[in-house]
Structures are given as C-alpha cells and as structure tokens.
Design an enzyme around this catalytic site. Structure first.
Site, PDB file in Angstrom:
ATOM      1  N   CYS A 134       4.102   0.219   2.642  1.00  0.00           N
ATOM      2  CA  CYS A 134       3.658   1.451   3.609  1.00  0.00           C
ATOM      3  C   CYS A 134       2.266   1.170   3.287  1.00  0.00           C
ATOM      4  O   CYS A 134       1.644   1.296   2.407  1.00  0.00           O
ATOM      5  CB  CYS A 134       4.215   2.882   3.013  1.00  0.00           C
ATOM      6  SG  CYS A 134       3.201   4.503   2.827  1.00  0.00           S
ATOM      7  N   CYS A 137       0.187   4.804   1.968  1.00  0.00           N
ATOM      8  CA  CYS A 137       1.120   4.452   0.432  1.00  0.00           C
ATOM      9  C   CYS A 137      -0.132   4.081  -0.327  1.00  0.00           C
ATOM     10  O   CYS A 137      -0.706   3.780  -1.591  1.00  0.00           O
ATOM     11  CB  CYS A 137       1.867   4.050  -0.440  1.00  0.00           C
ATOM     12  SG  CYS A 137       3.409   4.695   0.815  1.00  0.00           S
ATOM     13  N   ASP A 138      -0.564   2.087   0.243  1.00  0.00           N
ATOM     14  CA  ASP A 138      -0.463   1.870  -0.436  1.00  0.00           C
ATOM     15  C   ASP A 138      -2.264   1.064  -0.422  1.00  0.00           C
ATOM     16  O   ASP A 138      -2.887   0.381  -0.287  1.00  0.00           O
ATOM     17  CB  ASP A 138       0.622   0.050  -0.479  1.00  0.00           C
ATOM     18  CG  ASP A 138       1.290   0.587  -1.297  1.00  0.00           C
ATOM     19  OD1 ASP A 138       1.165   1.764  -2.645  1.00  0.00           O
ATOM     20  OD2 ASP A 138       2.157   0.403  -1.380  1.00  0.00           O
TER      21      ASP A 138
END
Ligand code: NDP
Length: 310
Positions: A134, A137-138
């Site tokens: 992701c 997300c990261d």
C-alpha cells in the site's frame, strides 16, 4: 439470541450500498465492518472515476460519506470481524471475533479482496521493514529514497505515480514487455521522469541488514539473454493484483478455483438460498468501486425479495 433480518459482512462500497438499500427498506441491516473499515478505498488517494464527483474525491472521504449515508437510514455498523459462519440451515449462524453468535435470516457477503504477494520468503522477512502492498499507507516513509513497485496494471501505475511524488526514484518491475494498465495511466507513468520501467523482469529476492536495501532481479528469465542484477531500494511495493477474502466461506458456499464467490448472474444469489454476494469477493473481472456499489444494491434488493417470499 439476537436474530437480524439482513447481516452484511464487509464495509466497502458493496457493503455500505447494500446497507443503504436494506435500511431504506426497513430491514434494519447490521454491518460487520471487518478488519479494514471502509475497505480498500480507504488506502487509495484520489478517486477520479466514480460518477458524481467531477473534481474527484479522496478514497477515505468517499467511504466516510457512504458510511454516514447508511447510518442515516438506520443501518447498525459494528466495528467487528466475522470469524465463522454456518450456512447449513436457516436462520444462518454467524460468529464474530469475540465468539458472539448472531442468527441471520439473510447474509450479504461483501468482504472484498486483499493484495497478493509474490510468495518470496524475503517478503515475510521484511514485512513492515520495507515491504508493503500500500503505497498511500507507507509511501511517506520513503521520501527522497529509492523504491520499487512490482506489477504492470493500473494499480501498479497508480502506486508508482503516487510514490514518484515522494521518492527520489521509482523502479516499476514488470514481468512482461508491456504494461497492462489503461492508456492514460501508461502515458502518465512514461512521462514521469523519476520512474524507470524494468520490462521483462522478475524479483528473486530482497537483501538488507535491518530492512530492505535492495532487490535481486532477473531479466529475460530462462532465455539466452538471461541477466541477473541488483537494484538499490529502501521500499518494495507489491501491486500484482488481489485475492478474494473468502477463506471463512470455504466449504459453506461455492467458490471458483481462485476463491471468488460464484453468483447466479444477473442476481447476487449464491448456491445457498438466502446468502448473497456483492463486490470484489465475487468479481474477478471488473473490481471497480462503482461496480461493487452496483452489486451491493442488487444484493439488498435480492435479500428484500427473498425475505418477502419466505
Ligand atoms: P491487474 O490484474 O490488472 O494487474 C496485475 C499486474 O501484476 C499485471 O501486470 C500482472 O502481470 C502483474 N503480476 C501478477 N502476478 C505477478 C507476479 N507473480 N509477478 C510479477 N507480476 C505479476 O491488477 P490491478 O490491481 O492492477 O487492477 C485490477 C483491476 O482494477 C483492473 O481492472 C484495473 O483496471 C482496475 N483498477 C483501476 C484503477 C483506475 O481506474 N484508476 C486503479 C486500480 C485498479 P501480467 O500483465 O504479466 O499478467
């Protein structure tokens, strides 16, 4: 014991849309959110292709709106995961993660799908230490660093483009000699200066002391031009497709070879009367938010009809 008329498992566009329809039909649906409330779209950035948002909308914001729309008409949304189901007799028995049992006259399964991994032992070794599925997300952790994205579809291109805004350089590792992504995404990727596409390449391993420091690549595998080389990266992002989240239904309803729930098109009926499936868990082809929302609507109408007839 609690008995509900419509129990919805999963809270992506399919689950919330079925909750909107079922609650407006006075069926007091109960939604179990699952371990990713709002589903996959909460991990994306801009959604540009959902009708009704000419300027686009952020994924988490859209899911929040869908949730509020469902709640407005009385859907009860529980922040829990379903651990077990028994569809052998009606009402169906459903057990949540805490061991609480709920009986359901109808069930709508909308559990979605999850990102696939390559299956390398190094992915496990470096999970959370440089390996991610992701980018939104990261990606933040890789500002001004080098990263790689694996895959040649729309997801891979989207992730690469997002990461390119943060990272110094993005390698796109593609196993074929072409991208499968839509023309518009391909063009954007090609036009981005800090994205380098590595065609005909596969990842054979990752290396690094305390986290990912590089990937081992093979190009033209199994041919006379076969070539092994390393790339220096701090982040390794998977974008090679998805696996339906249907493990708990195995043995309870018919699944295809890949685990997708088989429905009786054009309805959302499964082989168990009273159990319906909507969204990505039953859709190996389209996998779009709008398509999931559409089947969520159909599942609620199918459940409503079923309850009227029984
Ligand atoms: P896709 O199935 O379209 O693409 C998967 C990619 O991963 C392919 O390039 C495939 O390679 C590659 N791949 C699969 N397995 C491996 C492996 N073991 N090793 C290396 N590479 C591998 O999945 P997506 O998630 O990209 O997209 C799914 C659907 O969602 C599509 O319909 C897409 O159009 C849609 N989508 C739309 C978006 C948008 O409209 N903005 C955004 C994101 C997704 P190969 O080509 O060789 O099979």
């Amino acid at each position: 014991m609690e008995t509900v008329k419509v129990l919805i498992i999963g809270s992506g566009p399919a689950g919330y849309t079925s909750a909107i329809y079922a609650s407006r039909a006075n069926l007091n649906p109960v939604v179990y959110e699952g371990n990713q409330p709002g589903g996959q779209l909460t991990q994306t950035t801009e959604i540009e292709n959902f009708p009704g948002y000419p300027e686009g909308i952020q994924g988490p914001e859209m899911m929040d709106q869908l949730r509020r729309q469902a709640e407005r008409f009385g859907a009860e949304i529980r922040p829990k995961t379903i651990a077990e189901v028994d569809f052998s007799s009606r009402p169906f028995k459903v057990v949540d993660e805490d061991g609480n049992t709920v009986m359901a006259e109808t069930v709508i399964i909308s559990t979605g799908a999850s990102a696939k991994y390559l299956g390398l032992s190094d992915e496990e070794k470096y999970r959370g230490l440089g390996v991610s599925a992701c980018a939104t997300c990261d990606g933040f952790f890789y500002r001004k660093k080098n990263v790689a994205v694996v895959g040649g579809g729309d997801t891979a291109c989207e992730e690469a483009l997002y990461l390119a805004t943060l990272a110094k350089k993005v390698y796109l590792i593609v196993r074929k000699d072409y991208l499968r992504a839509s023309e518009v995404m391909q063009r954007r990727v090609r036009e981005k200066e800090n994205i380098e596409i590595l065609f005909n390449c596969n990842t054979v391993g990752l290396f690094g002391e305390d986290g990912v420091e590089g990937a081992k690549i093979v190009q033209f595998k199994g041919t006379p031009q076969e070539d092994f080389f390393d790339i220096e990266i701090d982040g390794f992002f998977l974008a090679i497709g998805h696996k339906p989240n249907t493990d708990i239904f195995r043995g309870q309803i018919d699944l295809d070879a890949e685990g997708y729930i088989i429905t009786k098109a054009p309805t959302t009926r499964t082989n168990v009367e009273g159990v319906f499936a909507a969204g990505d868990c039953a859709d190996p082809i389209y996998r779009q938010a709008i398509a999931a929302a559409g089947t969520g609507c159909r599942a609620a109408l199918d459940a409503e009809r079923f309850l009227m007839e029984h």
